[in-house]
Design an enzyme around this catalytic site. Structure first.
Site, PDB file in Angstrom:
ATOM      1  N   ASP A   1      -6.628 -15.409-110.455  1.00 52.84           N
ATOM      2  CA  ASP A   1      -6.356 -16.789-110.833  1.00 52.84           C
ATOM      3  C   ASP A   1      -5.345 -16.817-111.972  1.00 52.84           C
ATOM      4  OD1 ASP A   1      -7.822 -16.092-113.115  1.00 52.84           O
ATOM      5  OD2 ASP A   1      -9.684 -16.865-112.248  1.00 52.84           O
TER       6      ASP A   1
ATOM      7  N   HIS B   1      -3.661 -16.030-104.771  1.00 55.39           N
ATOM      8  CA  HIS B   1      -4.717 -16.779-105.439  1.00 55.39           C
ATOM      9  C   HIS B   1      -6.102 -16.441-104.903  1.00 55.39           C
ATOM     10  CE1 HIS B   1      -5.553 -19.555-108.538  1.00 55.39           C
ATOM     11  NE2 HIS B   1      -4.486 -20.308-108.392  1.00 55.39           N
TER      12      HIS B   1
END
Length: 444
Positions: free
Chosen positions: A416, A412
């Site tokens: 995303d 992450h």
């Protein structure tokens, strides 16, 4: 007499573990006959005898980890003198490469030998000489470059490093010892009376009747790498379904002709590998690494293909380099070759290094989906589920289609959810638009 040393299995490899001796002391061995099996941070392989003779001495036991260049065995040729070397003597300041006189590095058996002496760096100054016996210091500690580099990255001082208890040959501190120490420090509660390791309430205490099984060397490495991966990267997973009707039709109508043409089978893994590499050309942040506060984009896709080892079920990940340059036939041939070499323990360290994205297929074992852990320092890994016929709605009508679930685990920090699902949608588009004509796929 020929001295056998722990071979150099790649530039970044500093140590190796003997997992099995294939010969015992006193056995006669032929040149290039497998002598023992080793495991390193990168690969497992068999080490052949560099010459014919008698295995006179085994100096490193199964399960022991030693530095590259450490003497592990002695082979005596017919009429040769036997030289006895004790394991406790340690590593000399200049390690013999082990090549017998007149034997060159490109001759049979010599490709596993160390190309150069192992460098050992001492962290302590030589003490001043003294006639007083009570003033004699304890033996100084010395550490390999890999140990020093790992300590530097983890912020471990020389003084602390010198106090660690080594698990290597002769009590030497190994790279794994330093990494374990760093991990223990990171998980230790900030209390003055705390001990290293997780709190006791989270540790299972074995009871009578429990069976204890020692982890294999490969399983230890997997546990080590996976533990670190979850600590390094914030993992997230995106999952989509894919209609594999055209892929299934292509394999049924053109599979046999394709295999006869390229000498490699046409499989779901091959088709997904090509679709994945095409999609990565658009989503470069998934073919990258995170370094500090930067995302480093890679110029090529080095695609790792997870392969299960049949005898243990454990995984190894050989790499297809510059995968964007491969045709469908090239993917099929590379996957077949790497899988065969992995299962016969013939991979080299270069075969499993430098991956930028990994593809794993638990679907071949019947799994519907999963959340694979990142293969550091990569930032994404794609898992494939089993292709199963299911009822689906197409044009407001219920029909039966072969469906596969794909799960993308991503770092992450680098990407995303939006980009992850867009990437999966692109892979799905490629798979659902596959040609079904043999002539078209031969040019793909």
């Amino acid at each position: 007499m020929i001295e056998i040393v722990m071979p150099q299995m790649g530039e970044s490899i500093a140590e190796g573990t003997i997992i099995k001796w294939l010969k015992k002391e006193g056995d006669v061995v032929d040149c290039d006959e497998p002598l023992f099996e080793i495991t390193t941070d990168k690969v497992d392989t068999e080490v052949p005898a560099p010459a014919a003779g008698t295995l006179t001495e085994i100096l490193v036991k199964e399960g022991e980890t030693v530095d590259i260049g450490t003497l592990v065995a002695v082979i005596t040729e017919s009429g040769g003198d036997v030289k006895t070397v004790s394991p406790g003597e340690g590593i000399p300041s200049k390690v013999d490469t082990g090549l017998p006189v007149g034997k060159k590095g490109d001759e049979p058996g010599s490709h596993f030998r160390a190309a150069q002496s192992s460098q050992v760096i001492s962290l302590r100054r030589e003490p001043e000489k003294s006639d007083d016996p009570s003033a004699l210091p304890t033996p100084s500690r010395s550490f390999s470059p890999a140990v020093l580099k790992t300590a530097e990255r983890g912020g471990i001082s020389f003084e602390t490093l010198a106090t660690l208890q080594g698990s290597g040959h002769g009590g030497r501190v190994t790279k794994r010892d330093v990494e374990q120490y760093i991990l223990q420090q990171a998980t230790t509660p900030l209390k003055s009376d705390s001990s290293a390791g997780p709190p006791q309430e989270y540790l299972y205490q074995p009871k009578d009747g429990d069976e204890r099984i020692q982890m294999s060397a490969v399983r230890k490495k997997i546990a080590h790498h996976m533990s670190w991966s979850t600590r390094i990267s914030p993992h997230a997973t995106a999952i989509v379904e894919c209609d594999m009707s055209r892929a299934a039709e292509l394999m049924e109508t053109a599979g046999q002709r394709f295999e006869a043409s390229v000498d490699a089978p046409l499989t779901y893994t091959v088709l997904v590998a090509q679709a994945t590499v095409k999609a990565l050309g658009e989503f470069r942040t998934l073919n990258a690494s995170v370094v500090g506060d930067e995302i480093v984009l890679k110029p090529s896709v080095n695609l790792g293909i997870a392969v299960a080892l049949p005898e243990s079920g454990e995984l190894i990940v050989p790499v297809i380099r510059k995968a964007e340059e491969r045709s469908l036939a090239g993917f099929a041939q590379s996957i077949k070759e790497l899988a065969m070499r992995a299962r016969s323990h013939r991979l080299t360290p270069e075969d499993v290094q430098g991956g930028t994205f990994t593809l794993t297929n638990p679907g071949i074992f019947g799994g519907l989906t999963g959340t694979p852990i990142l293969n550091q320092p990569e930032v994404a890994i794609l898992g494939l589920g089993a292709v199963i016929k299911r009822p689906v709605v197409v044009d407001d009508a219920i029909t039966i289609r072969p469906v596969m679930m794909m799960s993308l685990t991503f770092d992450h920090r680098a990407s995303d959810g939006m980009a992850a699902f867009q990437f999966l949608a692109r892979v799905r588009e490629h798979l659902e638009a596959l040609p079904t004509d043999f002539a078209e796929i031969t040019d793909a």
